[in-house]
Scaffold this active site. Structure first.
Site, short mmCIF file in Angstrom:
data_model
loop_
_atom_site.label_atom_id
_atom_site.label_comp_id
_atom_site.label_asym_id
_atom_site.label_seq_id
_atom_site.Cartn_x
_atom_site.Cartn_y
_atom_site.Cartn_z
N CYS A 250 -40.27 -73.73 0.70
CA CYS A 250 -38.98 -74.29 1.44
C CYS A 250 -39.26 -74.62 2.85
CB CYS A 250 -37.68 -73.40 1.31
SG CYS A 250 -37.24 -73.03 -0.28
N GLU B 202 -73.80 -63.99 11.90
CA GLU B 202 -72.34 -63.82 11.25
C GLU B 202 -71.96 -65.08 10.50
OE1 GLU B 202 -70.98 -60.22 13.88
OE2 GLU B 202 -70.29 -62.25 14.75
N PRO B 203 -72.43 -65.60 9.49
CA PRO B 203 -71.96 -66.61 8.98
C PRO B 203 -70.70 -66.16 7.89
CG PRO B 203 -73.69 -66.11 7.74
CD PRO B 203 -73.64 -65.31 9.17
N GLY B 204 -69.53 -66.62 7.84
CA GLY B 204 -68.52 -66.56 7.13
C GLY B 204 -68.39 -67.67 6.12
N GLY C 142 -69.96 -69.42 12.69
CA GLY C 142 -69.47 -70.93 13.15
C GLY C 142 -70.06 -71.91 12.59
N ARG D 240 -54.26 -73.64 5.48
CA ARG D 240 -55.18 -74.39 6.39
C ARG D 240 -54.55 -75.74 6.86
NH1 ARG D 240 -60.15 -75.60 5.72
NH2 ARG D 240 -60.56 -75.10 7.94
N TYR E 248 -61.40 -68.86 3.97
CA TYR E 248 -59.98 -68.98 4.59
C TYR E 248 -59.02 -69.31 3.80
CZ TYR E 248 -63.06 -67.88 8.50
OH TYR E 248 -64.36 -67.17 9.14
N TYR F 207 -53.84 -76.08 10.71
CA TYR F 207 -54.68 -76.95 11.51
C TYR F 207 -55.26 -78.22 11.02
CZ TYR F 207 -57.57 -72.48 10.64
OH TYR F 207 -57.98 -71.49 10.13
C1 LIG Z 1 -64.68 -65.72 12.44
C2 LIG Z 1 -65.89 -65.14 13.02
C3 LIG Z 1 -67.11 -65.07 12.37
C4 LIG Z 1 -67.48 -66.11 11.18
O1 LIG Z 1 -66.97 -67.41 11.49
P1 LIG Z 1 -67.36 -68.68 10.23
O2 LIG Z 1 -66.99 -69.93 11.33
O3 LIG Z 1 -66.42 -68.39 9.22
O4 LIG Z 1 -68.73 -68.58 10.31
C5 LIG Z 1 -68.03 -64.49 12.66
N1 LIG Z 1 -67.99 -63.49 13.97
C6 LIG Z 1 -66.76 -63.44 14.35
C7 LIG Z 1 -66.73 -62.47 15.59
C8 LIG Z 1 -65.73 -64.12 14.05
O5 LIG Z 1 -64.45 -63.79 14.58
#
Ligand SMILES: *Cc1c(COP(=O)(O)O)cnc(C)c1O
Length: 432
Positions: free
Chosen positions: A362, A291-293, A249, A331, A391, A335
């Site tokens: 469309c 858990e960085p994404g 997050g 995106r 994303y 949002y």
């Molecule tokens: C989406 C998600 C993440 C990654 O979130 P980011 O905002 O991209 O860092 C990590 N853990 C869980 C369980 C998620 O659903």
């Protein structure tokens, strides 16, 4: 000036990603085109790894949340950088395994995993399954038992911290489809249920409070709450759980005005909170997972488009239509996400236009942004949308049978395709 280190401008005034001129990339591969910087992705992974080492004695692991951008090459890069992987579906699991990611470093999430997905996870010997609900716990226990296996699990807990209100609040998150609520006693009941099952081994707890969060306070509060809960579990069951997964997050900069804290700052603070609270409760400092994404891949990517029609509606707005749109970047439609855009050939010039960047679907809502400042744009120009690494590709659709763009990975002055461009034949491949 730019939202990511991998971007710069060359002597011709063209936007470059690492050492590659984006106009040359657009000419070579066509548009729309996703471009990613490998150096940036690796650097972002290293910051997590180094921060864990520096502020937490390395007693933890950062997992790349693959849903941000899941393809084999990015899974490989994350694994090479020593990251574990978070997957949320059988498809992401398949991609990770095919990319050669070690299964013991995979964490399998999801609020409604299917039986075939759980069977696949067991057969691939996935390290940890993060159990979301009692139905899943029962199903997993039964499936593992049938295979004579004992599967390591964590439980997903809703800590009651909502990071998405202006001033974040502690309640409200009970209203979420993910996990077991802490305040209601549901989480404690689930822990007791899990401990009593013979084919699963509960190793710890997981939580995730949201995405694109800039404030460190909600993370710190979450860490406090979760460690308090670990101590409560010890008191009530005698189990001292060793692992705490604090989720992802971490926010990134999409526009120059945004100012997310450095990961190092977050890690330093969260580490000191954990040590403090563990000291007070005489609880051993847990092995932590992050858990960085978005923060791994988001800043590393851009999307290039070619401008088609330009419609100036006097006194109202100027629509600039490009050859992609909500199918490669949903995106804004989803949002109202903000992006910085530029004319890739006039990157240093003043932004003299305000435009609505529109796609080809469309759907009037098929926009990449409204009221965006940009340099002069006309038909044939290449527009770059920045910070599209997370994303975008992973959320792409085929609405209006638009083929998905290819993904080109840049490393220094080298470029290579890591996902091929879809063709019309690809789109009709499964049609009977
Ligand atoms: C989406 C998600 C993440 C990654 O979130 P980011 O905002 O991209 O860092 C990590 N853990 C869980 C369980 C998620 O659903």
């Amino acid at each position: 000036m730019f939202v990511a280190d991998c971007l710069q401008v060359n002597q011709e005034g063209h936007l470059c990603i690492e050492e590659q001129d984006t106009l040359e990339l657009a000419a070579k591969y066509g548009t729309p085109l996703y471009v990613m910087s490998e150096t940036q992705i690796r650097k972002n992974c290293q910051r997590y790894r180094d921060s864990l080492k520096r502020f937490y004695d390395g007693n933890g692991l950062a997992l790349y949340a693959s849903k941000a951008f899941c393809c084999k090459e990015i899974c490989r890069i994350a694994a090479e950088e020593g990251m574990g992987l978070d997957v949320v579906s059988g498809g992401e699991l398949y991609t990770a395994i095919s990319a050669g990611v070690s299964p013991e470093k995979i964490y399998f999430h999801g609020n409604n995993k299917t039986a075939p997905e759980l069977v696949a996870a067991l057969e691939h010997k996935v390290g940890t399954i993060v159990v979301d609900n009692l139905e899943e716990l029962e199903m997993l226990d039964r499936l593992a038992g049938a295979k004579n296996m004992r599967q390591e699990i964590m439980l997903r807990v809703k800590p009651g911290v909502d990071a998405h209100t202006h001033n974040f609040i502690r309640t409200g998150q009970i209203d979420s489809k993910f996990g077991f609520a802490l305040e209601t006693g549901e989480a404690m009941a689930a822990v007791k249920e899990a401990v009593g099952r013979s084919n699963v081994v509960l190793t710890g707890l997981h939580c995730h409070i949201g995405s694109q969060i800039f404030d460190t306070e909600p993370f710190l509060l979450t860490a406090r709450i979760m460690i308090g809960f670990l101590a409560q579990i010890r008191q009530q069951t005698g189990c001292e759980l060793q692992k705490l997964n604090l989720g992802g997050g971490f926010g990134i900069q999409y526009t120059p005005e945004q100012d997310p804290p450095a990961y190092e700052t977050y890690m330093e603070r969260v580490s000191s909170v954990i040590h403090e609270i563990c000291g007070q409760l005489e609880f051993p400092t847990p092995y932590i997972l992050m858990e960085p994404g978005r923060s791994i891949v988001g800043p590393a990517g851009i999307t290039l488009y070619t401008v088609g029609a330009v419609k100036e509606i006097p006194g109202i707005r100027t629509y600039v239509s490009v050859d992609g749109g909500m199918t490669d970047n949903p995106r804004y439609a989803l949002y109202q996400s903000e992006y910085q855009i530029m004319n890739a050939g006039l990157a240093l010039q003043e932004k003299t236009m305000r435009v609505t960047l529109a796609g080809r679907c469309c759907e009037s809502g098929d926009l990449i942004g409204e009221n965006l400042p940009v340099q002069h744009l006309e038909k044939g120009d290449i527009v770059a949308v920045l910070s599209t690494g997370a994303y975008n590709y992973s959320m792409a659709s085929h609405y209006n049978r638009m083929p998905n763009p290819p993904v080109v990975m840049i490393k220094g002055d080298k470029d290579r395709v890591i996902v091929r461009r879809e063709t019309w034949e690809d789109l009709a491949r499964l049609d009977v």
